[in-house]
Design a protein around this motif. Structure first.
Motif, PDB file in Angstrom:
ATOM      1  N   ARG A 217       9.071   1.000  13.670  1.00 27.14           N
ATOM      2  CA  ARG A 217       8.146   0.467  12.668  1.00 27.14           C
ATOM      3  C   ARG A 217       6.724   0.962  12.932  1.00 27.14           C
ATOM      4  NH1 ARG A 217       9.048  -5.560  14.022  1.00 27.14           N
ATOM      5  NH2 ARG A 217       7.388  -5.945  12.496  1.00 27.14           N
ATOM      6  N   VAL A 218       5.960   1.074  11.877  1.00 21.49           N
ATOM      7  CA  VAL A 218       4.529   1.377  11.972  1.00 21.49           C
ATOM      8  C   VAL A 218       3.799   0.192  11.362  1.00 21.49           C
ATOM      9  CG1 VAL A 218       2.676   2.960  11.383  1.00 21.49           C
ATOM     10  CG2 VAL A 218       4.988   3.840  11.783  1.00 21.49           C
ATOM     11  N   ILE A 219       3.050  -0.523  12.201  1.00 20.64           N
ATOM     12  CA  ILE A 219       2.491  -1.817  11.814  1.00 20.64           C
ATOM     13  C   ILE A 219       0.973  -1.714  11.718  1.00 20.64           C
ATOM     14  CG2 ILE A 219       2.437  -4.282  12.368  1.00 20.64           C
ATOM     15  CD1 ILE A 219       4.793  -3.710  14.326  1.00 20.64           C
ATOM     16  N   GLY A 220       0.449  -2.091  10.574  1.00 16.81           N
ATOM     17  CA  GLY A 220      -0.989  -2.078  10.349  1.00 16.81           C
ATOM     18  C   GLY A 220      -1.488  -3.441   9.919  1.00 16.81           C
ATOM     19  N   GLN A 221      -2.791  -3.548   9.808  1.00 13.23           N
ATOM     20  CA  GLN A 221      -3.419  -4.825   9.483  1.00 13.23           C
ATOM     21  C   GLN A 221      -4.744  -4.546   8.788  1.00 13.23           C
ATOM     22  OE1 GLN A 221      -5.440  -6.977  12.721  1.00 13.23           O
ATOM     23  NE2 GLN A 221      -4.077  -8.700  12.319  1.00 13.23           N
ATOM     24  N   LEU A 222      -5.076  -5.349   7.779  1.00 11.34           N
ATOM     25  CA  LEU A 222      -6.385  -5.201   7.160  1.00 11.34           C
ATOM     26  C   LEU A 222      -6.906  -6.543   6.677  1.00 11.34           C
ATOM     27  CD1 LEU A 222      -6.226  -3.708   3.562  1.00 11.34           C
ATOM     28  CD2 LEU A 222      -4.215  -4.580   4.737  1.00 11.34           C
TER      29      LEU A 222
END
Length: 329
Positions: free
Chosen positions: A216-221
């Motif tokens: 998985r590639v997990i981001g946040q904003l």
């Protein structure tokens, strides 16, 4: 399939409110929740910093399907890596397989005040993280670990309560150096910007050693939803203007007062330009779209402001999730 998450900001709310928010996030349809792991808030105006691991255990028992992730834990100074492994194993048991251990090299704000040992440079921090990951992996694999390294000593350590479902490790990386050092040590990638080149280089590093392409590639904003856009902008400025400094700067500042001083010239208009604020959902969908285009599989939203969570979850979350899933499809 893209998964959309909700951020439990330990800097914005107390522990009871955060458990309630996690339950509500599950009820409205978020796929997972990430939990920050801090000793101090970024700014005094945020006003909270409960213990993340006690919180994760409570949420694991209060929810049924919501994925959980520490986002992120520094396993090198405030915590010894053996303790992080024990905490992660326990939370995974309580969550019945829903937990992912997110790791990173940490920030001065949350580490130096606990150990009193000073804040090492980035090269040393990354070396410490690499050594810590080896210890954590060995313990989570059920091994009896003896480790005598440059940074950590472990003598005949073993975890006595191991989960049936292995704990996956997600590691925060921000550039080619991080991928070179941690790319094959991580099951999943955590990244703070929608950087397509970073995602591609991480996937290539995994493929080069025969690892699965399914990480998985997990981001946040951050977002600041509010029926009144002016209120949203003022709240985002009051609580989240620190965000604009970038992680290279934010990792080095030692106290909330230092963050306040470093951001004293940031204007509300500057924050509004960087963060989607107000009742309109379209700017939020557009901002998330940059992460989808870069190849992220998981994106967590930070709704800025503790007292605003209930309104956001009741009024905005369901239509926003529908719009995001439509965009992802």
């Amino acid at each position: 399939m893209t998964h959309f998450g909700y951020t439990l900001m330990t800097e914005q709310s107390g522990p009871l409110a955060l458990v309630r928010d996690a339950v509500a996030a599950e009820e409205v349809g978020f796929d997972f929740a990430v939990c920050s792991d801090h000793f101090s808030p970024w700014l005094a105006s945020q006003g909270h910093a409960p213990n993340a691991w006690a919180l994760l255990g409570a949420i694991a028992q209060a929810t049924e399907r919501l994925g959980l992730c520490s986002f992120v834990t520094c396993p090198t100074m405030r915590y010894h890596p053996a303790i992080v492994a024990q905490q992660a194993a326990t939370v995974q048991i309580l969550a019945q397989g829903r937990f992912t251990l997110g790791l990173g090299s940490g920030e001065n704000l949350n580490e130096h005040i606990v150990t009193g040992a000073g804040w090492p440079n980035v090269r040393r921090r990354q070396a410490m993280l690499g050594e810590a990951i080896k210890i954590i992996r060995g313990l989570l694999a059920g091994e009896s670990v003896d480790h005598h390294g440059e940074h950590f000593q472990v003598d005949q350590a073993r975890l006595w309560d191991l989960p049936e479902a292995p704990v996956a490790l997600a590691v925060a990386m921000s550039g080619a150096g991080g991928v070179d050092r941690f790319g094959t040590a991580a099951d999943h990638l955590i990244a703070v910007k929608p950087d397509r080149e970073l995602v591609q280089s991480w996937r290539e590093a995994r493929q080069a050693v025969g690892l699965s392409e399914g990480g998985r590639v997990i981001g946040q904003l951050p977002v600041c939803w509010d029926p009144d856009r002016d209120n949203a902008i003022q709240r985002a400025h009051r609580q989240f203007r620190w965000f604009g400094g970038g992680w290279a700067v934010n990792a080095e500042l030692p106290t909330p007062a230092a963050f306040a001083a470093a951001t004293r010239y940031v204007r509300p208009a500057d924050v509004a330009e960087a963060i989607a604020c107000g009742p309109d959902l379209a700017p939020i969908v557009d901002a998330v779209g940059a992460y989808l285009d870069a190849g992220f599989t998981d994106v967590a939203l930070i709704q800025i402001g503790g007292p605003s969570q209930e309104a956001f979850l009741k009024e905005a979350a369901e239509p926003l999730l529908a719009a995001l899933r439509g965009a992802a499809a």
